[in-house]
Structure formats: structure tokens, C-alpha cells
Design an enzyme around this catalytic site. Structure first.
Site, short mmCIF file in Angstrom:
data_model
loop_
_atom_site.label_atom_id
_atom_site.label_comp_id
_atom_site.label_asym_id
_atom_site.label_seq_id
_atom_site.Cartn_x
_atom_site.Cartn_y
_atom_site.Cartn_z
N CYS A 9 13.27 1.44 -7.16
CA CYS A 9 13.45 2.52 -7.63
C CYS A 9 14.37 2.86 -6.03
O CYS A 9 14.82 2.40 -5.37
CB CYS A 9 12.28 3.35 -7.55
SG CYS A 9 11.37 3.56 -6.09
N ARG A 15 7.51 4.71 -7.04
CA ARG A 15 7.78 3.87 -8.39
C ARG A 15 7.89 2.81 -8.61
O ARG A 15 6.59 1.73 -8.64
CB ARG A 15 8.65 4.33 -9.36
CG ARG A 15 8.46 6.05 -9.59
CD ARG A 15 9.72 6.69 -9.82
NE ARG A 15 10.24 5.87 -9.30
CZ ARG A 15 12.30 7.10 -9.46
NH1 ARG A 15 12.86 7.48 -10.68
NH2 ARG A 15 13.27 6.87 -8.60
N ASP A 123 10.05 10.71 -10.89
CA ASP A 123 10.04 10.35 -9.91
C ASP A 123 8.94 11.03 -9.02
O ASP A 123 9.46 12.71 -9.16
CB ASP A 123 11.09 10.95 -9.06
CG ASP A 123 10.95 10.63 -7.30
OD1 ASP A 123 9.57 9.87 -6.57
OD2 ASP A 123 12.12 10.37 -6.11
#
Length: 155
Positions: A9, A15, A123
């Protein structure tokens, strides 16, 4: 030699640490290694975001031992599969690929659930209060699919 999977990520604190922990919990450790990295450099050496740690712990997964690291072009040779969380991460990672084989290892993680739709895992860093829970559930669902495919392919 274990099959190596890398989750990527932006900052490697929200994440991808969740995806690493979730997928690792679904696979036998003697056959598979799961790691994570970020395309940005802000959080190198830092633990995952406390909200990611909390949602993982709530689901009986510990990710507090993880440390952020930067994605490197050497990761293409070190890993068999590279899953990225969003289209911007995909672009950043593919830019570093030197061969078609490297590019073939990279895919958007949610394409495992929604083939060729190129859906982003949002996100949660600046998002809604329940954003981490939403992201956890998305990643848990897609990691079930990935784990089944990996186990079938690498018996």
C-alpha cells in the site's frame, strides 16, 4: 522453499499490514511467507497504525510486530506474488518493473473478487471512524479467495 507473497500500500501502516496479517493467518506458515511494504517512505521502521493493530486484534490477529518498509525493485525477484491495494500503488510498483515477468507478479488485490474492475481498497488513514473495520472486512473476504487459490496451486 515457501511461496512468498507481498502486500503493498502507500505507507505500509494501514492496509498492507492488515492484508499481510489476514492472509498469513489463512495459510500454513511452512508453505507460505507473507510480508508487506509501502510505496512511500514516511513510515519506514514504524509499527502499523494503532487503528489497524486494534481491528486486527479484535479479529484475533496480531500485527503489532510488523515494521514499515519501502517497496524496492529487488522485491520482484524476492516474491512470487505482489498484491497492491489501489491503482496508484499499482502504477508506482509497475514503474519499477524491469521485465514482463516482474509485471505479471503484480495485481490489484480486489481484482481477485472483482476481476478486471480495478477496484481500490480505500485508504482508511483519513477516512471514516469505521474505515478500518470496513477495510478489514474487504481484505478478509479477498484473502479467503487468495488463500484458496494459493493452496490449490501450491499443494
Amino acid at each position: 522453499m515457501p511461496v512468498k507473497i507481498l502486500m503493498v500500500c502507500l505507507g505500509n501502516i494501514c492496509r498492507s499490514p492488515l492484508a499481510e496479517g489476514i492472509l498469513a493467518s489463512k495459510l500454513p506458515k511452512h508453505k507460505f511467507t507473507v510480508d508487506s511494504a509501502g510505496t512511500g517512505t514516511w513510515h519506514i521502521g514504524h509499527p502499523p497504525d494503532e487503528r489497524s493493530v486494534a481491528v486486527a486484534k479484535k479479529n484475533k490477529i496480531s500485527i503489532s510486530h510488523q515494521k514499515g518498509r519501502h517497496f524496492s525493485s529487488t522485491d520482484f525477484d524476492a516474491y512470487d506474488y505482489i498484491y497492491v491495494m489501489d491503482n496508484a500503488n499499482y502504477s508506482d510498483v509497475i514503474t519499477l518493473a524491469k521485465t514482463d515477468l516482474h509485471k505479471e507478479k503484480v495485481q490489484l488485490i480486489l481484482n481477485e473478487l472483482f476481476p478486471k474492475e480495478n477496484v481500490d481498497v480505500p485508504d482508511p488513514y483519513f477516512g471514516l471512524p469505521n474505515g478500518f473495520e470496513i477495510v478489514y472486512n474487504m481484505l478478509d473476504e479477498v484473502c479467503d479467495v487468495i488463500a484458496r487459490k494459493l493452496l490449490a496451486k501450491h499443494q
